[in-house]
Design a protein around this motif. Sequence first.
Motif, PDB file in Angstrom:
ATOM      1  N   THR A  50       0.816  -1.223   0.000  1.00 54.33           N
ATOM      2  CA  THR A  50       0.000   0.000   0.000  1.00 54.33           C
ATOM      3  C   THR A  50       0.848   1.271   0.000  1.00 54.33           C
ATOM      4  OG1 THR A  50      -0.116   0.216   2.429  1.00 54.33           O
ATOM      5  CG2 THR A  50      -1.711  -1.245   1.379  1.00 54.33           C
ATOM      6  N   VAL A  51       2.172   1.116   0.087  1.00 58.74           N
ATOM      7  CA  VAL A  51       3.074   2.260   0.241  1.00 58.74           C
ATOM      8  C   VAL A  51       3.614   2.691  -1.123  1.00 58.74           C
ATOM      9  CG1 VAL A  51       5.290   2.987   1.211  1.00 58.74           C
ATOM     10  CG2 VAL A  51       3.703   1.659   2.603  1.00 58.74           C
ATOM     11  N   ASP A  52       3.594   4.004  -1.372  1.00 56.07           N
ATOM     12  CA  ASP A  52       4.121   4.541  -2.628  1.00 56.07           C
ATOM     13  C   ASP A  52       5.582   4.943  -2.529  1.00 56.07           C
ATOM     14  OD1 ASP A  52       1.617   4.613  -4.265  1.00 56.07           O
ATOM     15  OD2 ASP A  52       0.960   5.881  -2.603  1.00 56.07           O
ATOM     16  N   VAL A  53       6.036   5.287  -1.329  1.00 52.68           N
ATOM     17  CA  VAL A  53       7.434   5.684  -1.145  1.00 52.68           C
ATOM     18  C   VAL A  53       7.858   5.388   0.292  1.00 52.68           C
ATOM     19  CG1 VAL A  53       6.839   8.092  -0.581  1.00 52.68           C
ATOM     20  CG2 VAL A  53       9.128   7.549  -1.435  1.00 52.68           C
ATOM     21  N   VAL A  54       9.075   4.908   0.434  1.00 53.00           N
ATOM     22  CA  VAL A  54       9.678   4.647   1.742  1.00 53.00           C
ATOM     23  C   VAL A  54      10.759   5.690   1.982  1.00 53.00           C
ATOM     24  CG1 VAL A  54      11.002   3.017   3.146  1.00 53.00           C
ATOM     25  CG2 VAL A  54       9.206   2.177   1.610  1.00 53.00           C
ATOM     26  N   ASN A  72      13.423  -4.290  -0.651  1.00 46.51           N
ATOM     27  CA  ASN A  72      13.980  -4.528  -1.983  1.00 46.51           C
ATOM     28  C   ASN A  72      12.894  -4.940  -2.968  1.00 46.51           C
ATOM     29  OD1 ASN A  72      16.057  -4.869  -3.932  1.00 46.51           O
ATOM     30  ND2 ASN A  72      16.208  -7.047  -3.439  1.00 46.51           N
ATOM     31  N   SER A  73      12.047  -5.854  -2.551  1.00 45.55           N
ATOM     32  CA  SER A  73      10.981  -6.337  -3.436  1.00 45.55           C
ATOM     33  C   SER A  73       9.998  -5.221  -3.761  1.00 45.55           C
ATOM     34  CB  SER A  73      10.230  -7.502  -2.776  1.00 45.55           C
ATOM     35  OG  SER A  73      11.087  -8.613  -2.595  1.00 45.55           O
ATOM     36  N   ALA A  74       9.662  -4.406  -2.754  1.00 50.95           N
ATOM     37  CA  ALA A  74       8.704  -3.326  -2.968  1.00 50.95           C
ATOM     38  C   ALA A  74       9.250  -2.288  -3.942  1.00 50.95           C
ATOM     39  CB  ALA A  74       8.340  -2.666  -1.631  1.00 50.95           C
ATOM     40  N   VAL A  75      10.518  -1.916  -3.766  1.00 50.71           N
ATOM     41  CA  VAL A  75      11.106  -0.900  -4.643  1.00 50.71           C
ATOM     42  C   VAL A  75      11.243  -1.434  -6.059  1.00 50.71           C
ATOM     43  CG1 VAL A  75      13.112   0.569  -5.064  1.00 50.71           C
ATOM     44  CG2 VAL A  75      12.284   0.245  -2.734  1.00 50.71           C
ATOM     45  N   LYS A  76      11.686  -2.649  -6.205  1.00 49.47           N
ATOM     46  CA  LYS A  76      11.817  -3.221  -7.550  1.00 49.47           C
ATOM     47  C   LYS A  76      10.464  -3.342  -8.250  1.00 49.47           C
ATOM     48  CE  LYS A  76      16.256  -5.542  -7.366  1.00 49.47           C
ATOM     49  NZ  LYS A  76      17.000  -6.793  -7.568  1.00 49.47           N
ATOM     50  N   ALA A  77       9.382  -3.414  -7.447  1.00 53.90           N
ATOM     51  CA  ALA A  77       8.039  -3.505  -8.013  1.00 53.90           C
ATOM     52  C   ALA A  77       7.436  -2.137  -8.310  1.00 53.90           C
ATOM     53  CB  ALA A  77       7.126  -4.277  -7.063  1.00 53.90           C
ATOM     54  N   GLY A  78       8.135  -1.044  -7.907  1.00 55.62           N
ATOM     55  CA  GLY A  78       7.641   0.283  -8.251  1.00 55.62           C
ATOM     56  C   GLY A  78       7.527   1.261  -7.104  1.00 55.62           C
ATOM     57  N   CYS A  79       7.642   0.799  -5.870  1.00 52.75           N
ATOM     58  CA  CYS A  79       7.629   1.710  -4.725  1.00 52.75           C
ATOM     59  C   CYS A  79       8.891   2.575  -4.762  1.00 52.75           C
ATOM     60  CB  CYS A  79       7.574   0.911  -3.426  1.00 52.75           C
ATOM     61  SG  CYS A  79       7.620   1.907  -1.913  1.00 52.75           S
ATOM     62  N   GLY A  80       8.769   3.856  -4.435  1.00 58.89           N
ATOM     63  CA  GLY A  80       9.931   4.717  -4.394  1.00 58.89           C
ATOM     64  C   GLY A  80      10.680   4.607  -3.084  1.00 58.89           C
ATOM     65  N   VAL A  81      11.915   5.078  -3.077  1.00 60.89           N
ATOM     66  CA  VAL A  81      12.677   5.209  -1.836  1.00 60.89           C
ATOM     67  C   VAL A  81      13.441   6.524  -1.930  1.00 60.89           C
ATOM     68  CG1 VAL A  81      14.634   3.837  -2.695  1.00 60.89           C
ATOM     69  CG2 VAL A  81      14.298   4.123  -0.231  1.00 60.89           C
ATOM     70  N   ALA A  82      13.390   7.314  -0.843  1.00 59.23           N
ATOM     71  CA  ALA A  82      13.963   8.657  -0.876  1.00 59.23           C
ATOM     72  C   ALA A  82      14.436   9.038   0.513  1.00 59.23           C
ATOM     73  CB  ALA A  82      12.910   9.665  -1.363  1.00 59.23           C
ATOM     74  N   ARG A 176      11.694  -1.187 -11.053  1.00 56.65           N
ATOM     75  CA  ARG A 176      10.685  -0.230 -11.497  1.00 56.65           C
ATOM     76  C   ARG A 176      10.579   0.955 -10.543  1.00 56.65           C
ATOM     77  NH1 ARG A 176       5.559  -3.587 -11.501  1.00 56.65           N
ATOM     78  NH2 ARG A 176       4.633  -1.523 -11.777  1.00 56.65           N
ATOM     79  N   GLY A 177      11.309   0.922  -9.444  1.00 56.10           N
ATOM     80  CA  GLY A 177      11.197   1.969  -8.439  1.00 56.10           C
ATOM     81  C   GLY A 177      12.120   3.152  -8.691  1.00 56.10           C
ATOM     82  N   ARG A 178      11.708   4.318  -8.213  1.00 54.70           N
ATOM     83  CA  ARG A 178      12.497   5.538  -8.321  1.00 54.70           C
ATOM     84  C   ARG A 178      13.235   5.803  -7.003  1.00 54.70           C
ATOM     85  NH1 ARG A 178       8.568  10.080 -11.111  1.00 54.70           N
ATOM     86  NH2 ARG A 178       8.158   8.998 -13.089  1.00 54.70           N
ATOM     87  N   VAL A 179      14.475   6.226  -7.123  1.00 54.81           N
ATOM     88  CA  VAL A 179      15.316   6.500  -5.956  1.00 54.81           C
ATOM     89  C   VAL A 179      15.743   7.965  -5.981  1.00 54.81           C
ATOM     90  CG1 VAL A 179      17.441   5.878  -4.733  1.00 54.81           C
ATOM     91  CG2 VAL A 179      16.174   4.119  -6.017  1.00 54.81           C
ATOM     92  N   PHE A 180      15.593   8.645  -4.842  1.00 51.69           N
ATOM     93  CA  PHE A 180      16.079  10.018  -4.670  1.00 51.69           C
ATOM     94  C   PHE A 180      16.968  10.048  -3.440  1.00 51.69           C
ATOM     95  CE2 PHE A 180      15.704  13.791  -1.993  1.00 51.69           C
ATOM     96  CZ  PHE A 180      16.183  14.784  -2.825  1.00 51.69           C
ATOM     97  N   TYR A 181      18.106  10.755  -3.549  1.00 55.26           N
ATOM     98  CA  TYR A 181      18.986  10.923  -2.395  1.00 55.26           C
ATOM     99  C   TYR A 181      19.590  12.319  -2.388  1.00 55.26           C
ATOM    100  CZ  TYR A 181      22.834  10.750   0.842  1.00 55.26           C
ATOM    101  OH  TYR A 181      23.683  11.048   1.881  1.00 55.26           O
ATOM    102  N   SER A 182      19.668  12.909  -1.191  1.00 62.81           N
ATOM    103  CA  SER A 182      20.355  14.188  -0.970  1.00 62.81           C
ATOM    104  C   SER A 182      21.298  14.040   0.204  1.00 62.81           C
ATOM    105  CB  SER A 182      19.340  15.300  -0.679  1.00 62.81           C
ATOM    106  OG  SER A 182      19.996  16.458  -0.187  1.00 62.81           O
ATOM    107  N   ALA A 183      22.546  14.459   0.019  1.00 63.16           N
ATOM    108  CA  ALA A 183      23.530  14.393   1.106  1.00 63.16           C
ATOM    109  C   ALA A 183      23.353  15.516   2.114  1.00 63.16           C
ATOM    110  CB  ALA A 183      24.945  14.440   0.523  1.00 63.16           C
ATOM    111  N   LEU A 184      22.423  16.430   1.869  1.00 60.86           N
ATOM    112  CA  LEU A 184      22.191  17.560   2.765  1.00 60.86           C
ATOM    113  C   LEU A 184      21.231  17.162   3.884  1.00 60.86           C
ATOM    114  CD1 LEU A 184      21.672  20.164  -0.097  1.00 60.86           C
ATOM    115  CD2 LEU A 184      23.816  19.571   1.066  1.00 60.86           C
ATOM    116  N   GLY A 185      21.165  17.989   4.923  1.00 59.57           N
ATOM    117  CA  GLY A 185      20.212  17.734   6.000  1.00 59.57           C
ATOM    118  C   GLY A 185      20.785  16.996   7.189  1.00 59.57           C
ATOM    119  N   HIS A 186      21.922  17.470   7.684  1.00 59.89           N
ATOM    120  CA  HIS A 186      22.581  16.828   8.822  1.00 59.89           C
ATOM    121  C   HIS A 186      21.702  16.787  10.072  1.00 59.89           C
ATOM    122  CE1 HIS A 186      25.553  15.942  11.918  1.00 59.89           C
ATOM    123  NE2 HIS A 186      25.273  17.087  12.502  1.00 59.89           N
TER     124      HIS A 186
END
Length: 217
Positions: A50-54, A72-82, A176-186
């Motif tokens: 039920t989750v769109d992004v973790v 891993n399975s959720a992201v490969k199936a299309g869930c995002g991780v950011a 199929r999942g999208r990944v976003f990462y920012s090194a900012l935000g200590h």
Amino acid sequence: MKALIFYGGWDGHQPKEVSEILEASLQSKGVEVMRVDNMAPLADASVMSTVDVVVPVWTMGQMEKEQWQGLNSAVKAGCGVAGVHGGMGDAFRGNLEYQWMTGGQFVGHPHVGDYTVRMTGIKHPVTEGLASHFPYKSEQYYMITDPGNTVLADTLYEYDGRRILMPVVWVKTWGRGRVFYSALGHCAKEFTDYPQVLEMTVRGILWSAQGRCGCCC
């Protein structure tokens, strides 16, 4: 749209406070947020379906095998991780596949202080319309990164007699999942001191979440 934020690990990055800021910001955009201080939901297929992004906010620590398999399975199936800073880029150091999914791994911050974050000029919804560069004061992450990342922002790193372009913000795919990462935000205060960083982070989370529906934007 539904986001799962899980927080914990090393307290120096203020995981509770950062997760609260991200939760409030996402809720203001109409996102349903499940925020927990554990990783149990990752191993629950009924939740992950039920989750769109973790959004991990968990520096260092260890993820159990079942939890990693669920994520891993959720992201490969299309869930995002950011995620941001050490909460995603210095998490679960023993899991090389997690680092591969993330697109990089923190290895040090020999410089702590003033530096400039520069957009790379790549057209992308995460950075569109934001200032082309801005001053920042924090830990300047030195990272090992995936050459396949699409780098949206970088910084000039001067260390040990070298001048290096260091990726700061990137996107990529994992299955199929999208990944976003920012090194900012200590820490939490940086999101209020630098509103552009919070804006970029929220955009990154929302962009990652859109992969579940197959949106092309």
